[in-house]
Design a protein around this motif. Structure first.
Motif, mmCIF file in Angstrom:
data_model
loop_
_atom_site.group_PDB
_atom_site.id
_atom_site.type_symbol
_atom_site.label_atom_id
_atom_site.label_comp_id
_atom_site.label_asym_id
_atom_site.label_seq_id
_atom_site.Cartn_x
_atom_site.Cartn_y
_atom_site.Cartn_z
ATOM 1 N N VAL A 91 6.633 4.780 -16.933
ATOM 2 C CA VAL A 91 6.458 5.182 -15.533
ATOM 3 C C VAL A 91 6.041 3.963 -14.726
ATOM 4 O O VAL A 91 5.070 3.292 -15.062
ATOM 5 N N LYS A 92 6.787 3.697 -13.664
ATOM 6 C CA LYS A 92 6.440 2.604 -12.753
ATOM 7 C C LYS A 92 6.650 3.095 -11.331
ATOM 8 O O LYS A 92 7.607 3.792 -11.043
ATOM 9 N N GLY A 93 5.749 2.689 -10.473
ATOM 10 C CA GLY A 93 5.880 3.095 -9.082
ATOM 11 C C GLY A 93 4.790 2.501 -8.224
ATOM 12 O O GLY A 93 4.141 1.520 -8.594
ATOM 13 N N THR A 94 4.580 3.123 -7.071
ATOM 14 C CA THR A 94 3.579 2.645 -6.125
ATOM 15 C C THR A 94 2.718 3.786 -5.625
ATOM 16 O O THR A 94 3.166 4.941 -5.533
ATOM 17 N N LEU A 95 1.502 3.438 -5.284
ATOM 18 C CA LEU A 95 0.576 4.343 -4.605
ATOM 19 C C LEU A 95 0.357 3.753 -3.221
ATOM 20 O O LEU A 95 -0.116 2.636 -3.093
ATOM 21 N N HIS A 96 0.729 4.513 -2.209
ATOM 22 C CA HIS A 96 0.569 4.029 -0.839
ATOM 23 C C HIS A 96 -0.531 4.851 -0.179
ATOM 24 O O HIS A 96 -0.402 6.061 -0.017
ATOM 25 N N PHE A 97 -1.618 4.178 0.177
ATOM 26 C CA PHE A 97 -2.717 4.824 0.886
ATOM 27 C C PHE A 97 -2.479 4.616 2.376
ATOM 28 O O PHE A 97 -2.439 3.486 2.854
ATOM 29 N N PHE A 98 -2.320 5.720 3.073
ATOM 30 C CA PHE A 98 -1.905 5.715 4.469
ATOM 31 C C PHE A 98 -2.987 6.369 5.308
ATOM 32 O O PHE A 98 -3.374 7.512 5.061
ATOM 33 N N ARG A 99 -3.490 5.645 6.307
ATOM 34 C CA ARG A 99 -4.516 6.162 7.220
ATOM 35 C C ARG A 99 -3.846 6.485 8.548
ATOM 36 O O ARG A 99 -3.476 5.574 9.297
ATOM 37 N N PRO A 100 -3.637 7.764 8.882
ATOM 38 C CA PRO A 100 -2.926 8.117 10.122
ATOM 39 C C PRO A 100 -3.565 7.575 11.385
ATOM 40 O O PRO A 100 -2.870 7.259 12.343
ATOM 41 N N SER A 101 -4.882 7.431 11.403
ATOM 42 C CA SER A 101 -5.563 7.009 12.630
ATOM 43 C C SER A 101 -5.633 5.496 12.808
ATOM 44 O O SER A 101 -5.953 5.033 13.895
ATOM 45 N N PHE A 107 -2.685 0.401 2.662
ATOM 46 C CA PHE A 107 -2.462 -0.555 1.571
ATOM 47 C C PHE A 107 -1.697 0.130 0.448
ATOM 48 O O PHE A 107 -1.607 1.350 0.383
ATOM 49 N N THR A 108 -1.145 -0.700 -0.448
ATOM 50 C CA THR A 108 -0.326 -0.207 -1.550
ATOM 51 C C THR A 108 -0.847 -0.791 -2.856
ATOM 52 O O THR A 108 -1.238 -1.953 -2.916
ATOM 53 N N LEU A 109 -0.827 0.051 -3.900
ATOM 54 C CA LEU A 109 -1.222 -0.362 -5.242
ATOM 55 C C LEU A 109 -0.127 0.043 -6.227
ATOM 56 O O LEU A 109 0.617 0.985 -5.965
ATOM 57 N N PRO A 110 -0.037 -0.630 -7.365
ATOM 58 C CA PRO A 110 0.942 -0.198 -8.371
ATOM 59 C C PRO A 110 0.487 1.085 -9.059
ATOM 60 O O PRO A 110 -0.711 1.308 -9.243
ATOM 61 N N LEU A 134 -2.095 10.064 0.573
ATOM 62 C CA LEU A 134 -1.699 9.310 -0.614
ATOM 63 C C LEU A 134 -0.250 9.656 -0.921
ATOM 64 O O LEU A 134 0.084 10.829 -1.092
ATOM 65 N N ARG A 135 0.592 8.643 -0.975
ATOM 66 C CA ARG A 135 1.999 8.828 -1.330
ATOM 67 C C ARG A 135 2.219 8.199 -2.700
ATOM 68 O O ARG A 135 2.032 6.997 -2.878
ATOM 69 N N VAL A 136 2.613 9.029 -3.643
ATOM 70 C CA VAL A 136 2.892 8.567 -4.995
ATOM 71 C C VAL A 136 4.403 8.562 -5.152
ATOM 72 O O VAL A 136 5.047 9.604 -5.109
ATOM 73 N N ASP A 137 4.971 7.387 -5.312
ATOM 74 C CA ASP A 137 6.422 7.217 -5.428
ATOM 75 C C ASP A 137 6.674 6.477 -6.744
ATOM 76 O O ASP A 137 6.272 5.329 -6.895
ATOM 77 N N PHE A 138 7.309 7.160 -7.714
ATOM 78 C CA PHE A 138 7.484 6.522 -9.011
ATOM 79 C C PHE A 138 8.794 6.930 -9.670
ATOM 80 O O PHE A 138 9.457 7.872 -9.253
ATOM 81 N N THR A 139 9.126 6.188 -10.716
ATOM 82 C CA THR A 139 10.333 6.423 -11.498
ATOM 83 C C THR A 139 9.939 6.636 -12.953
ATOM 84 O O THR A 139 9.133 5.875 -13.493
#
Length: 155
Positions: A91-101, A107-110, A134-139
């Motif tokens: 499993v490989k992907g990214t964690l994107h922490f998104f602050r709407p305000s 920021f993004t982490l693996p 939190l957006r978890v996008d992985f393969t």
């Protein structure tokens, strides 16, 4: 000589127009002062990938058990755990922490879950208090998956 009785209605009408114009001017001023950031800097590119994202979301929702996202405010730990159906796969992907305000806090982490069960733990002390997405996008096994969760970080 007859005395004419004056009507106050013209003054009421003028006062109404003046108050309405003042209110509209105030609202325009407030609208001009408000910062309007796009949801993300590459919004239009993300929109083009929307179809692919919907397929990944449907695949994630079709998993027998959901991906576990657990926030522990006491220890300031965020734990992500993959379901049994995805364990044992690369499993490989990214964690994107998104602050709407505030876009500057994003920021993004693996995303590289390890161990059995396949988990990844993160320290949340660098996250400012408030609402985060939190957006978890992985393969995994050449299949894309996507999950979006809202996190409420408290002090």
């Amino acid at each position: 000589m007859s005395q004419q009785k004056s009507s106050r209605w013209p003054y009421y009408i003028i006062a109404t127009y003046v108050l309405f114009a003042s209110y509209i001017g105030y609202m325009v001023q407030q609208a001009m002062r408000t910062s309007v950031d796009l949801v993300s800097a590459d919004y239009y590119q993300q929109e083009l990938r929307h179809g692919q994202r919907m397929v990944a979301v449907a695949r994630t929702n079709a998993l027998p058990t959901p991906i576990q996202v657990e926030l522990n405010p006491a220890t300031r730990r965020l734990t992500l755990e993959l379901p049994a159906a995805l364990r044992g796969q690369t499993v490989k992907g990214t964690l994107h922490f998104f602050r709407p305000s505030n876009q500057e806090l994003d920021f993004t982490l693996p995303f590289q879950p390890t161990g059995e069960p396949a988990t990844q733990q993160l320290n949340t002390s660098r996250l400012a208090p408030g609402l985060w997405r939190l957006r978890v996008d992985f393969t995994a096994n050449n299949q894309t998956y996507f999950l979006e969760e809202e996190l409420s970080i408290e002090q």
